[in-house]
Enzyme design. Structure first.
Site, PDB file in Angstrom:
ATOM      1  N   ASP A  19       0.839  -1.204   0.000  1.00  0.00           N
ATOM      2  CA  ASP A  19       0.000   0.000   0.000  1.00  0.00           C
ATOM      3  C   ASP A  19       0.874   1.254   0.000  1.00  0.00           C
ATOM      4  OD1 ASP A  19      -2.437  -1.447   0.124  1.00  0.00           O
ATOM      5  OD2 ASP A  19      -2.045  -1.840   2.231  1.00  0.00           O
ATOM      6  N   TYR A 190       5.971 -14.537   0.573  1.00  0.00           N
ATOM      7  CA  TYR A 190       5.404 -14.714   1.914  1.00  0.00           C
ATOM      8  C   TYR A 190       6.016 -16.012   2.461  1.00  0.00           C
ATOM      9  CZ  TYR A 190       2.251 -11.214  -0.122  1.00  0.00           C
ATOM     10  OH  TYR A 190       1.749 -10.108  -0.754  1.00  0.00           O
ATOM     11  N   GLN A 252      13.450   1.489  -2.982  1.00  0.00           N
ATOM     12  CA  GLN A 252      12.700   1.073  -4.183  1.00  0.00           C
ATOM     13  C   GLN A 252      13.597   1.139  -5.413  1.00  0.00           C
ATOM     14  OE1 GLN A 252       9.081   3.424  -4.365  1.00  0.00           O
ATOM     15  NE2 GLN A 252       7.891   1.730  -3.519  1.00  0.00           N
ATOM     16  N   ARG A 268       5.961 -10.803  -5.141  1.00  0.00           N
ATOM     17  CA  ARG A 268       4.706 -11.058  -4.425  1.00  0.00           C
ATOM     18  C   ARG A 268       3.854  -9.792  -4.440  1.00  0.00           C
ATOM     19  NH1 ARG A 268       6.956 -10.344   1.832  1.00  0.00           N
ATOM     20  NH2 ARG A 268       6.062  -8.252   2.042  1.00  0.00           N
ATOM     21  N   GLU A 270       1.736  -6.741  -5.242  1.00  0.00           N
ATOM     22  CA  GLU A 270       1.275  -5.946  -6.379  1.00  0.00           C
ATOM     23  C   GLU A 270       2.403  -5.140  -7.003  1.00  0.00           C
ATOM     24  OE1 GLU A 270      -1.954  -2.386  -6.773  1.00  0.00           O
ATOM     25  OE2 GLU A 270      -2.529  -4.177  -5.705  1.00  0.00           O
TER      26      GLU A 270
HETATM   27  O1  TRH Z   1       4.584  -6.130   0.554  1.00  0.00           O
HETATM   28  P1  TRH Z   1       3.587  -6.716  -0.350  1.00  0.00           P
HETATM   29  O2  TRH Z   1       3.237  -8.102  -0.109  1.00  0.00           O
HETATM   30  O3  TRH Z   1       2.297  -5.822  -0.307  1.00  0.00           O
HETATM   31  C1  TRH Z   1       0.978  -6.337  -0.306  1.00  0.00           C
HETATM   32  C2  TRH Z   1       0.360  -6.246  -1.677  1.00  0.00           C
HETATM   33  O4  TRH Z   1       0.484  -4.998  -2.279  1.00  0.00           O
HETATM   34  C3  TRH Z   1      -1.097  -6.590  -1.602  1.00  0.00           C
HETATM   35  O5  TRH Z   1      -1.693  -6.426  -2.875  1.00  0.00           O
HETATM   36  C4  TRH Z   1      -1.758  -5.700  -0.581  1.00  0.00           C
HETATM   37  O6  TRH Z   1      -3.079  -5.957  -0.503  1.00  0.00           O
HETATM   38  C5  TRH Z   1      -1.085  -5.942   0.751  1.00  0.00           C
HETATM   39  O7  TRH Z   1       0.281  -5.599   0.652  1.00  0.00           O
HETATM   40  C6  TRH Z   1      -1.709  -5.160   1.870  1.00  0.00           C
HETATM   41  O8  TRH Z   1       4.111  -6.645  -1.873  1.00  0.00           O
HETATM   42  P2  TRH Z   1       4.289  -5.455  -2.915  1.00  0.00           P
HETATM   43  O9  TRH Z   1       2.964  -4.944  -3.348  1.00  0.00           O
HETATM   44  O10 TRH Z   1       5.159  -5.959  -3.955  1.00  0.00           O
HETATM   45  O11 TRH Z   1       5.019  -4.294  -2.122  1.00  0.00           O
HETATM   46  C7  TRH Z   1       6.340  -4.352  -1.727  1.00  0.00           C
HETATM   47  C8  TRH Z   1       6.952  -2.965  -1.790  1.00  0.00           C
HETATM   48  O12 TRH Z   1       8.199  -2.951  -1.079  1.00  0.00           O
HETATM   49  C9  TRH Z   1       7.270  -2.525  -3.207  1.00  0.00           C
HETATM   50  O13 TRH Z   1       7.025  -1.145  -3.343  1.00  0.00           O
HETATM   51  C10 TRH Z   1       8.763  -2.788  -3.340  1.00  0.00           C
HETATM   52  C11 TRH Z   1       9.219  -2.463  -1.941  1.00  0.00           C
HETATM   53  N1  TRH Z   1      10.491  -3.072  -1.543  1.00  0.00           N
HETATM   54  C12 TRH Z   1      11.604  -2.244  -1.408  1.00  0.00           C
HETATM   55  O14 TRH Z   1      11.511  -1.042  -1.684  1.00  0.00           O
HETATM   56  N2  TRH Z   1      12.766  -2.787  -0.963  1.00  0.00           N
HETATM   57  C13 TRH Z   1      12.900  -4.107  -0.662  1.00  0.00           C
HETATM   58  O15 TRH Z   1      14.011  -4.549  -0.246  1.00  0.00           O
HETATM   59  C14 TRH Z   1      11.754  -4.949  -0.832  1.00  0.00           C
HETATM   60  C15 TRH Z   1      11.879  -6.418  -0.541  1.00  0.00           C
HETATM   61  C16 TRH Z   1      10.568  -4.393  -1.258  1.00  0.00           C
END
Ligand code: TRH
Length: 364
Positions: A19, A190, A252, A268, A270
């Protein structure tokens, strides 16, 4: 003509990072396009590692209860991320401002990403607000998506240029990763039940593999598997032909670099899925599970979008626990081809920030 607007984006961190990850990308993308952005978030701490070099133009404010609005300019455009329920005190101020100006306001509900057909039908639909402090306003549903009839995908304006200039060896060296030409796989997941099987498959494969495990739940899940084999807490360990590196939480920006460096990316949720698409490498997605199994159709729709080969579908079914099957072998060449072809098609479409700005101009 002055096209700069003040956007208020509301974000509630439910769990995980998606989010906030999406909201931050949207906020900074708008700021990069000359918009003024205020991001209200109830739990902003993850921004410290996700966005350590915050760009100017985004003002991050803590979403307190009640909201601290005293003396603040109300703003022009309201974005409610993922149905997070905008606080009534803000809505009242916004509705009052709109009524005074004789406008219906611009309130966008930013929805979750899906490749399902309903997205194109629902994107952009207005809904009059009949009750509560926002009564009299009009709310629009803004759906990200994969076709021109949807709100598009977050991308970043300079993505292909950044990718073309990227030096994988240099980046891996900066991260202290002793890369020697082995297969590189990133892991952001996960707790997939098939994880021990994947590790065993990689350890027993003829080709050496280095697995780059992201911080948080993925690292904990891998540690739980390897601790059982007496690995202790080492940041770098080896089993057979498998080397494992545990990574720190990356920004990011560097998370993109990780995905661009690897031959196969496990992602994983979105936002990381979209980043893996832009990376153009083979990918496997662990979809965020929903209690009513709605994620099964969502996964199917995504695999259809990719024209995914049978081996990629079978791997997704096992990785997501849709079938109690043995984990199939990695078949990364056709997987990469389907991701690269999809990436090419998607690059030809407007990105989400372009679309959302255009949408607010048409519906102003
Ligand atoms: O963390 P998530 O599993 O988030 C989830 C999903 O968005 C899901 O749809 C939602 O309903 C739920 O949260 C509440 O996965 P996602 O969406 O890939 O988000 C991870 C974010 O973290 C993404 O912006 C990339 C960032 N990230 C980094 O910036 N650095 C890192 O080292 C890692 C591992 C991730």
């Amino acid at each position: 003509m002055n096209t700069e607007k003040l956007w208020n984006i509301f974000c509630r961190v439910v769990d995980n990072h998606g989010d906030l990850g999406v909201c931050w990308r949207l906020a900074s993308g708008l700021a990069a396009r000359g918009q003024r952005v205020r991001l209200w978030v109830d739990e902003p701490s993850a921004l410290r590692w996700m966005a350590p070099q915050a760009p100017s133009g985004v003002e991050v404010r803590r979403w307190t209860q009640p909201l601290a609005l005293d003396g603040l300019e109300v703003g022009d455009i309201l974005v409610e991320a993922f149905g997070c329920e905008v606080p009534p005190e803000y809505l009242a101020a916004y509705a009052h401002q709109c009524a005074t100006a004789g406008s219906l306001g611009l309130w966008l509900n930013l929805e979750y990403l899906s490749a399902e057909a309903f997205v194109a039908r629902s994107h952009g639909l207005p809904s009059p607000v009949m009750r509560g402090p926002g009564a009299g306003l009009r709310k629009f549903f803004f759906y990200p998506g994969f076709t021109p009839a949807t709100g598009g995908l977050l991308r970043g304006p300079d993505l292909p240029t950044r990718q073309a200039a990227f030096d994988r060896r240099a980046w891996l060296g900066q991260q202290g990763i002793a890369f020697q030409g082995e297969r590189l796989i990133s892991l952001f997941c996960y707790e997939p039940a098939a994880l021990p099987e994947l590790l065993a498959q990689l350890a027993g494969a003829p080709q050496p593999t280095r697995l780059l495990v992201t911080a948080g739940r993925a690292a904990a899940a891998v540690r739980a598997c390897t601790l059982a084999q007496g690995a202790g807490q080492n940041p770098q360990i080896a089993f057979g032909n498998l080397q494992i590196n545990y990574l720190p939480a990356l920004s990011q920006h560097d998370f993109d670099h990780l995905l661009w460096s690897c031959d196969l990316n496990f992602v994983r949720g979105e936002d990381s899925l979209v980043r893996a698409l832009w990376a153009g490498k083979a990918l496997i997605w662990q979809i965020y599970p929903q209690s009513d199994n709605a994620h099964h159709d969502k996964l199917e729709a995504f695999l259809d979008l990719l024209n995914a080969p049978a081996s990629m579908r079978a791997f997704h079914a096992a990785w997501n626990g849709l079938q109690q099957a043995t984990l199939p072998a990695l078949d990364t060449v056709p997987w990469q081809q389907s991701v690269a072809a999809t990436r090419q098609r998607l690059l030809a479409q407007d990105d989400l920030v372009t679309q959302i700005i255009g949408f607010t101009r048409i519906n102003r």
